[in-house]
Design an enzyme around this catalytic site. Sequence first.
Site, mmCIF file in Angstrom:
data_model
loop_
_atom_site.group_PDB
_atom_site.id
_atom_site.type_symbol
_atom_site.label_atom_id
_atom_site.label_comp_id
_atom_site.label_asym_id
_atom_site.label_seq_id
_atom_site.Cartn_x
_atom_site.Cartn_y
_atom_site.Cartn_z
ATOM 1 C CG ASP A 201 6.175 -10.578 -16.898
ATOM 2 O OD1 ASP A 201 6.986 -10.682 -17.833
ATOM 3 O OD2 ASP A 201 6.499 -10.269 -15.739
ATOM 4 C CD GLU A 270 8.414 -14.109 -19.541
ATOM 5 O OE1 GLU A 270 9.535 -13.725 -19.919
ATOM 6 O OE2 GLU A 270 7.756 -13.516 -18.658
#
Length: 540
Positions: A201, A270
Site C-alpha cells: 500500500d 501501489e
Amino acid sequence: MANNEWWRGGVIYQIYPRSFQDSNGDGIGDLQGITSRLQYVADLGVDAIWLSPFFKSPMKDFGYDVSDYCDVDPMFGTLDDARALVAQAHALGLKVITDQVLSHTSDQHPWFLESRASRDNARADWYVWADAQEDGTPPNNWLSIFGGSAWQWDTRRCQYYLHNFLTSQPDLNFHCPQVQDAMLETARFWLDLGVDGFRLDTVNFYVHDAQLRSNPPRGRPDGSDPAVTPVNPYAWQWHAYDKSQPENLAFIRRLRSLLDEYPGTTTVGEIGCDHGLVRMAEYTRGNEYLHMAYSFDLLGPNRDARYIHGVLTRYEQEAKNSWASWALSNHDVTRLASRWGGDAPDPRLLRLSAALQMSLRGSPSIYQGDELGLTEAAVAFEQLQDPYGISMWPEFKGRDGCRTPMPWDQNLPHAGFTVGEPWLPVAPEHVDCAADVQGAAEDSLLSFYRQLLRWRKTMPTLVSGTMTVLPEHDHVVSFLRQLGDETLLCAFSFSNETITWKLPPQASGCVQVHASGLTGAALDGDSLQFAPWGAVIAKV
C-alpha cells in the site's frame, strides 16, 4: 504453461475481506468465509488472490490503520484461520498476496502510544514529529489525501505529527533505521506463515523529505483532467517533498532482499504519484526493487481510445522495462462497469474491457465482482461507512459504492453474503448479477471471464511477450504482442458503432485466432470491420 516466475503474467484477483463472504452471521466478511469461496476463485482461472488488510485494527479506515501487524483482527478470525486459508489456496493452485500497510499505523498501535508519550522515549523518533512554526501553524503546507492539513497537533509532546491520510493514521519515520528493521520483521512474519508475496500500500509514501520543505503549488484544477478530483485540495500541489523521495528506494531494496530469501514470492507496489509511470519504472528496474507495480492511469473515468493509447505509449516510453500490474478497478475507485459504462453499461463494453486487460503486457488484477459486471452501488449518506466520503459529501461520495457485498445466490437473503445484517447493503440491482445465476448461463459475463482466462493460459505470447503500441486512432486501441516467432495483433474498438479500421503495415496479413464471446471484427482485405465494442486478437 510453465511459469517459474508465476507472477510475471499471472492474473491476480483482489478480495476485499469485509465484503466477500460472512461465515458467522455478524454481517462482516471474514477469513473462513473467503476460504469457503476459494473454489469459485480457482474456477475463474486466476493465479493468485490479493487480500486487503485483515490485521488487528480499530477500523477507522477499514484495516488500513493497523494496530498489530502480526495478528488477525477478531472481526476476521484468527491466525489459525489465516493459516487454513493459505493452505486451502495452495491446495487449489492459488498464490496468496497480503496487503502490507507499511507507511503508517493506527494511532492505537503500541509504537505510537509510546512515541507520543514524550520526546525522549525509546520510540520518540519512530513517527514524523515536528515543531510548530513561530505563529503556531504546521511545519509546512503538506496536505492529507482525506482533506485538510497533513499535520495534527498533539498536546502530549506539544508537536505536530504527520498523517498523509486520517489523523488516526500517523506516518512512520523511515529515516529511523529501527523503524525499517521493525517493518521488515513484520513482513518476515507473514512470509514464514506461508504467504507468497505482498501488495504494498502507498509504496512511494514511506520516506518524507527530511528538511520538511513545502510542496510547490500546482494550481486549482480546471476540471479538464478527469483523473483529478477538483473538490479535494490535495490535487492543488505538486507532491515533490511529502512522498517519492530518493531514500525510499533504499528501503525497497532491503525489502526485496528479504523476499529473495523466500523463493517464488513477489511484490506489487501501489504508486500514487504525479508521475506514476516514471515512478513505476524507477521502482521496478533491475532485480533490486519491486517485482511489479501499478499506477492509477487506467483507474479513472476516461476510456477514450486516444487516452488509453496515450497511457500505453507513455508506458512504452517511460516504463517499458518495468513489469506492470494492470488494474481497471480496485477498492478505492468507482466500479469499472459504471466508470466506463455509465448508468446502463453495455455488456459488450465489459467484455471488451476484460479482453483489453488480459492482452496487455503485465499482470492483470481483477477486483472482486468485476467478473459479474457489478455497477457502483448507491449508498445513502446515513449508510455511509467511509470517512473519506463522509467528509467530502456530497460532491464526492467516497468508496463505499465499490465495497458493497458480493452477491452469491439470487434466492438467499442478502444474496447469500450473510444471514445477518450486512455492514453495507447489498445493492438490489446486484442480486440479478449473482454468481449462481451467471455461473449457470453460458452467455454471462462470468462465463466469458472463465473462458477468456482459460484461453489466455494457452497463449504464451499474451502472458509474457513484448508489446509494441500501434499508431493512434480515434476509436481503436491496438498493439502487437511478440514472443519468439509469433506475433499477435490485439485491437479493440471503443466505439458503440460499426467502424472500419485500416490495418497498419505492421499488422498486414493477419488471421483471426480468437473472438469467442466477444463482439468481433471481420477481415476485409486490408481492413477490419469492427462491430460495436468489437475486438480481435489475430496472428500476424
